[in-house]
Design an enzyme around this catalytic site. Structure first.
Site, mmCIF file in Angstrom:
data_model
loop_
_atom_site.group_PDB
_atom_site.id
_atom_site.type_symbol
_atom_site.label_atom_id
_atom_site.label_comp_id
_atom_site.label_asym_id
_atom_site.label_seq_id
_atom_site.Cartn_x
_atom_site.Cartn_y
_atom_site.Cartn_z
ATOM 1 N N SER A 188 0.827 -1.213 0.000
ATOM 2 C CA SER A 188 0.000 0.000 0.000
ATOM 3 C C SER A 188 0.860 1.262 0.000
ATOM 4 C CB SER A 188 -0.939 0.017 1.206
ATOM 5 O OG SER A 188 -0.211 0.238 2.402
ATOM 6 N N CYS A 221 -1.554 0.650 10.635
ATOM 7 C CA CYS A 221 -0.996 -0.717 10.636
ATOM 8 C C CYS A 221 -1.023 -1.347 9.235
ATOM 9 C CB CYS A 221 -1.799 -1.576 11.607
ATOM 10 S SG CYS A 221 -1.478 -3.336 11.506
ATOM 11 N N GLY A 223 1.973 -0.053 8.396
ATOM 12 C CA GLY A 223 2.853 1.105 8.244
ATOM 13 C C GLY A 223 3.266 1.434 6.822
ATOM 14 N N ASP A 277 -5.857 5.644 5.265
ATOM 15 C CA ASP A 277 -6.271 4.575 4.348
ATOM 16 C C ASP A 277 -7.003 3.514 5.169
ATOM 17 O OD1 ASP A 277 -6.601 2.993 2.130
ATOM 18 O OD2 ASP A 277 -4.579 2.146 2.167
ATOM 19 N N LYS A 306 -13.109 4.084 -0.190
ATOM 20 C CA LYS A 306 -13.439 2.779 -0.770
ATOM 21 C C LYS A 306 -14.767 2.901 -1.510
ATOM 22 C CE LYS A 306 -9.857 1.523 1.572
ATOM 23 N NZ LYS A 306 -8.546 1.352 0.943
#
Length: 366
Positions: A188, A221, A223, A277, A306
């Site tokens: 990501s 999370c 990261g 995100d 989303k």
């Protein structure tokens, strides 16, 4: 030339078509979109012969969400002879473009086009030489002149046209070529890196992505997005109940806060960036982003929305309109941009920048 080709993510042709029809119509440039499912492109055909060029010069490319690239084209060139594909292409472009600054021979971003792309790469060099000899291209690349596009949709079958360098994507096929960093915690990370390339001019990076800035990553999370901020030497508050990658914690630049991103409230007043995100309904994320911007908790933000399975353009438009209305209601001057990035999937990425009056040379100082 009354057709505009818009490249997009395969599967999002309907959204791309709905958007260009809506935004062209608001500028009284009327036409209809030709859509083929999973083709990776849309053709918007204007009713008036000169409206193709008018559209790509008057509508800011940065205002489009689902288009990766666009260019105006003429009629489809078909059955190009394998022994000489160059002459018909040069003939189509002569008298249409003079002294173009760059040539891009492109295809749609589909699995079927991968073989065709190999041909395009080989074909570019001899075609460029022929177009220079014909005066369609300058003898050197320059960003000050139009970009010449040759867009192959099948072997021996292409559209030819151009875009304006000041109002297009600077990237080949509209896709920044980014390499996944081996030490990043998740893929990501490429979403945020691409967003920075797309939304922030390169000559402003040193000022707007400066060493020592404070940033917040909501839903951090493991990261992936925090990694991009750390790489730019920022101090990062990473907010998530899930654990952060140890490699990031070892830098000493990351403070991990085990909290829900929707409930967290910052205790500093000098946060330059907030990124987010989180997998959540777009309306809920948009409301949170509006709260951060209205309260002045950050100067700039990049966040993902989303998308639902249906009416995706309408959903994004509704949320962006809500965000703009909240900012207007509270007297916040801001720039909003949104784009479905190459590294995005069923989502779009939004960038918002609060603007203050310029003080002491800084573009956006409070």
């Amino acid at each position: 030339m009354n057709k505009v080709v818009l490249l997009c993510r395969p599967g999002f042709e309907k959204e791309c078509a709905a958007e260009i029809t809506d935004k062209a119509g608001k500028r009284e440039i009327f036409g209809f979109a030709r859509v083929k499912e999973n083709a990776g492109y849309v053709i918007y055909e204007c009713y008036q012969p000169e409206d193709g060029e008018k559209l790509i010069s008057e509508l800011p490319f940065s205002s489009l969400i689902f288009a990766r690239q666009w260019f105006v084209v003429g009629e489809l060139l078909q059955h190009l002879p394998p022994e000489d594909r160059i002459t018909p292409i040069v003939g189509m472009l002569q008298g249409v473009v003079e002294k173009g600054g760059e040539l891009r021979v492109e295809v749609a971003d589909t699995n079927e086009s991968k073989e065709l792309m190999k041909f395009c790469r080989k074909f570019t060099v001899p075609l460029r030489a022929a177009l220079r000899d014909a005066g369609v291209l300058t003898n050197y690349e320059t960003p000050k002149r139009p970009v010449v596009h040759v867009f192959f949709i099948a072997p021996g079958c292409c559209y030819t046209g151009y875009s304006f360098a000041h109002n297009n994507s600077p990237f080949y096929m509209g896709i920044p070529r980014l390499k996944f960093p081996s030490d990043a915690p998740s893929r990501s990370t490429l979403k945020l890196e691409e967003a920075l390339h797309v939304f922030i001019p390169e000559d402003e990076w040193d000022e707007r992505l400066a060493n020592g800035m404070y940033a917040v990553d909501l839903g951090a999370c493991p990261g992936g997005w925090t990694y991009q901020l750390v790489k730019r030497n920022m101090w990062v508050y990473s907010v998530d109940n899930g654990p952060m990658a140890q490699s990031l914690m070892d830098t000493g630049q990351v403070t991990w806060l085990r909290e829900d991103g929707f409930r967290y409230r910052p205790n500093r007043n000098n946060i330059s960036w907030m990124v987010c995100d989180m997998v959540e309904k777009p309306a809920k994320v948009t409301a949170l982003m509006a709260q951060w911007l209205v309260n002045g908790w950050c100067r700039e933000t990049i966040f993902n929305l989303k998308l639902p399975m249906k009416k995706r353009y309408e959903e994004v438009s509704h949320n962006l309109a809500y965000l703009q209305a909240q900012l207007d209601e509270h007297g916040v001057n801001a720039q909003i941009q949104a784009r479905q990035l190459y590294h995005d999937r069923e989502e779009v990425t939004v960038h918002v920048r609060r603007l203050w009056a310029a003080v002491g040379g800084r573009r956006d100082e409070r």
